[in-house]
Design an enzyme around this catalytic site. Sequence first.
Site, short mmCIF file in Angstrom:
data_model
loop_
_atom_site.label_atom_id
_atom_site.label_comp_id
_atom_site.label_asym_id
_atom_site.label_seq_id
_atom_site.Cartn_x
_atom_site.Cartn_y
_atom_site.Cartn_z
N ALA A 71 0.86 -1.19 0.00
CA ALA A 71 0.00 0.00 0.00
C ALA A 71 0.89 1.23 0.00
CB ALA A 71 -0.88 -0.01 1.23
N GLY A 114 0.60 -5.09 0.58
CA GLY A 114 -0.47 -5.15 -0.41
C GLY A 114 -0.01 -5.77 -1.73
N GLU A 117 -0.39 -9.36 -1.19
CA GLU A 117 -1.83 -9.63 -1.19
C GLU A 117 -2.40 -9.59 -2.62
OE1 GLU A 117 -2.94 -8.10 3.28
OE2 GLU A 117 -2.50 -6.60 1.76
N GLU A 137 3.95 -5.24 7.29
CA GLU A 137 3.12 -4.24 7.97
C GLU A 137 3.49 -4.10 9.44
OE1 GLU A 137 2.02 -6.52 5.83
OE2 GLU A 137 0.49 -5.67 4.51
N1 CO8 Z 1 4.48 3.40 -0.32
C1 CO8 Z 1 4.84 4.62 -0.78
N2 CO8 Z 1 6.03 4.90 -1.31
C2 CO8 Z 1 6.90 3.87 -1.39
C3 CO8 Z 1 6.60 2.57 -0.94
C4 CO8 Z 1 5.32 2.36 -0.39
N3 CO8 Z 1 4.90 1.15 0.04
N4 CO8 Z 1 7.68 1.79 -1.14
C5 CO8 Z 1 8.64 2.57 -1.70
N5 CO8 Z 1 8.15 3.83 -1.85
C6 CO8 Z 1 8.85 5.00 -2.40
C7 CO8 Z 1 9.87 5.54 -1.43
O1 CO8 Z 1 9.27 6.38 -0.47
C8 CO8 Z 1 10.80 6.27 -2.37
O2 CO8 Z 1 10.20 7.51 -2.69
P1 CO8 Z 1 11.09 8.87 -2.71
O3 CO8 Z 1 12.05 8.65 -3.86
O4 CO8 Z 1 10.06 9.93 -2.96
O5 CO8 Z 1 11.76 8.95 -1.39
C9 CO8 Z 1 10.78 5.41 -3.61
O6 CO8 Z 1 9.60 4.61 -3.54
C10 CO8 Z 1 11.96 4.46 -3.68
O7 CO8 Z 1 12.00 3.75 -2.45
P2 CO8 Z 1 13.40 3.30 -1.81
O8 CO8 Z 1 14.41 4.38 -1.95
O9 CO8 Z 1 13.11 2.80 -0.43
O10 CO8 Z 1 13.78 2.12 -2.82
P3 CO8 Z 1 14.63 0.82 -2.55
O11 CO8 Z 1 14.72 0.15 -3.88
O12 CO8 Z 1 15.87 1.12 -1.79
O13 CO8 Z 1 13.70 -0.10 -1.56
C11 CO8 Z 1 11.69 -1.22 -0.87
C12 CO8 Z 1 12.50 -0.63 -2.05
C13 CO8 Z 1 12.45 -2.36 -0.23
C14 CO8 Z 1 10.38 -1.70 -1.48
C15 CO8 Z 1 11.44 -0.13 0.20
O14 CO8 Z 1 11.01 1.06 -0.44
C16 CO8 Z 1 10.40 -0.52 1.21
O15 CO8 Z 1 10.70 -1.22 2.16
N6 CO8 Z 1 9.12 -0.06 1.03
C17 CO8 Z 1 8.06 -0.28 1.97
C18 CO8 Z 1 7.55 -1.70 1.95
C19 CO8 Z 1 6.41 -1.89 2.92
O16 CO8 Z 1 6.54 -1.67 4.11
N7 CO8 Z 1 5.24 -2.32 2.41
C20 CO8 Z 1 4.07 -2.55 3.20
C21 CO8 Z 1 3.18 -1.36 3.11
S1 CO8 Z 1 1.75 -1.51 4.17
C22 CO8 Z 1 0.64 -2.41 3.29
O17 CO8 Z 1 0.88 -2.86 2.20
C23 CO8 Z 1 -0.69 -2.62 3.95
C24 CO8 Z 1 -1.74 -3.10 2.96
C25 CO8 Z 1 -3.07 -3.04 3.65
C26 CO8 Z 1 -4.21 -2.91 2.65
C27 CO8 Z 1 -5.48 -2.58 3.38
C28 CO8 Z 1 -6.60 -2.16 2.40
C29 CO8 Z 1 -7.83 -1.73 3.12
#
Ligand code: CO8
Length: 263
Positions: A71, A114, A117, A137
């Site tokens: 998400a 997500g 999922e 999460e």
């Molecule tokens: N949301 C928003 N922005 C993101 C996300 C994300 N999930 N993941 C990465 N980005 C953005 C970063 O903020 C960054 O943006 P900016 O350049 O503006 O700073 C850009 O993407 C690149 O990110 P990184 O520099 O971190 O890139 P890396 O290649 O080093 O790392 C990763 C990639 C490993 C994916 C890392 O970004 C990461 O860990 N992301 C978060 C992963 C995470 O925690 N996901 C779970 C999210 S919660 C969820 O999914 C709940 C779902 C519930 C659904 C319910 C519906 C009702």
Amino acid sequence: MTAPQPPAPELLHDTPEPGVLRLTLNRPTARNALSTALLGAVADALDAASADPAVHAVVLTGGPAIFAAGADIKELATRDTAGALDDARVGHWQRIRRFPKPIVAAVNGLALGGGCELAMSADIVVAGTGAKFGQPEINLGLVPGAGGTQILARLAGPQIAMKLVLAGETIDATEAKQCGLVAETVADDACQARAVALAAKIAAKPALAVRLGKELVRAARDVPLEQGLLFERKAFAALFATADFREGVAAFLEKRPAKFAGK
Ligand code: CO8
């Protein structure tokens, strides 16, 4: 001076094979994070595909680099409990899960939160060997909200689900295959083509039997065995009334390829 180009859409549509709709998440700068708008676009595209007789199967992918990072955390940052309960994404997820035609996911790279999922909402998952699956999460003080406890536990079993949901660890494609989260692992650069080939194969099969087959296998996750077997027997009997059944049998007896009409 050339006119500025409009931004690329966040969800790409194409038809890589007859009868196959491919949907590609295209938010590379946010690692394909599923904003409400992007998730809604996926649900809208599936609704349209559901009503489109030319679409027989869907490939859902994030392209060759990453499936989806979950998400959109920047959006989640503004939510409170009431907002999370009323979240428009709940409806989008329901529409995605209820899509009646087969979905093959092509997962390269990370499928987190997500994203994992979304992969689980597909019927068949093909993963590149470099793929990783996780429900991180917990690191945000949350639990998964779109099937990452319930569907994950049913598909992969409670041990793997607990590890992902409680420790926030990821599993690689090999472990995901071993625990039943994915159907096949292939070389990273073969993942997209294999998913398309599988979808194309399904797209050429008799559509009514495919549709009931999907419903039946999905039901196995949710209903007691006797009820599922009853549903199976009724579907089996109903398909005897189809033109495709007559065509399939005639083609077998006449030793020729069948030409299915989806009727
Ligand atoms: N949301 C928003 N922005 C993101 C996300 C994300 N999930 N993941 C990465 N980005 C953005 C970063 O903020 C960054 O943006 P900016 O350049 O503006 O700073 C850009 O993407 C690149 O990110 P990184 O520099 O971190 O890139 P890396 O290649 O080093 O790392 C990763 C990639 C490993 C994916 C890392 O970004 C990461 O860990 N992301 C978060 C992963 C995470 O925690 N996901 C779970 C999210 S919660 C969820 O999914 C709940 C779902 C519930 C659904 C319910 C519906 C009702």
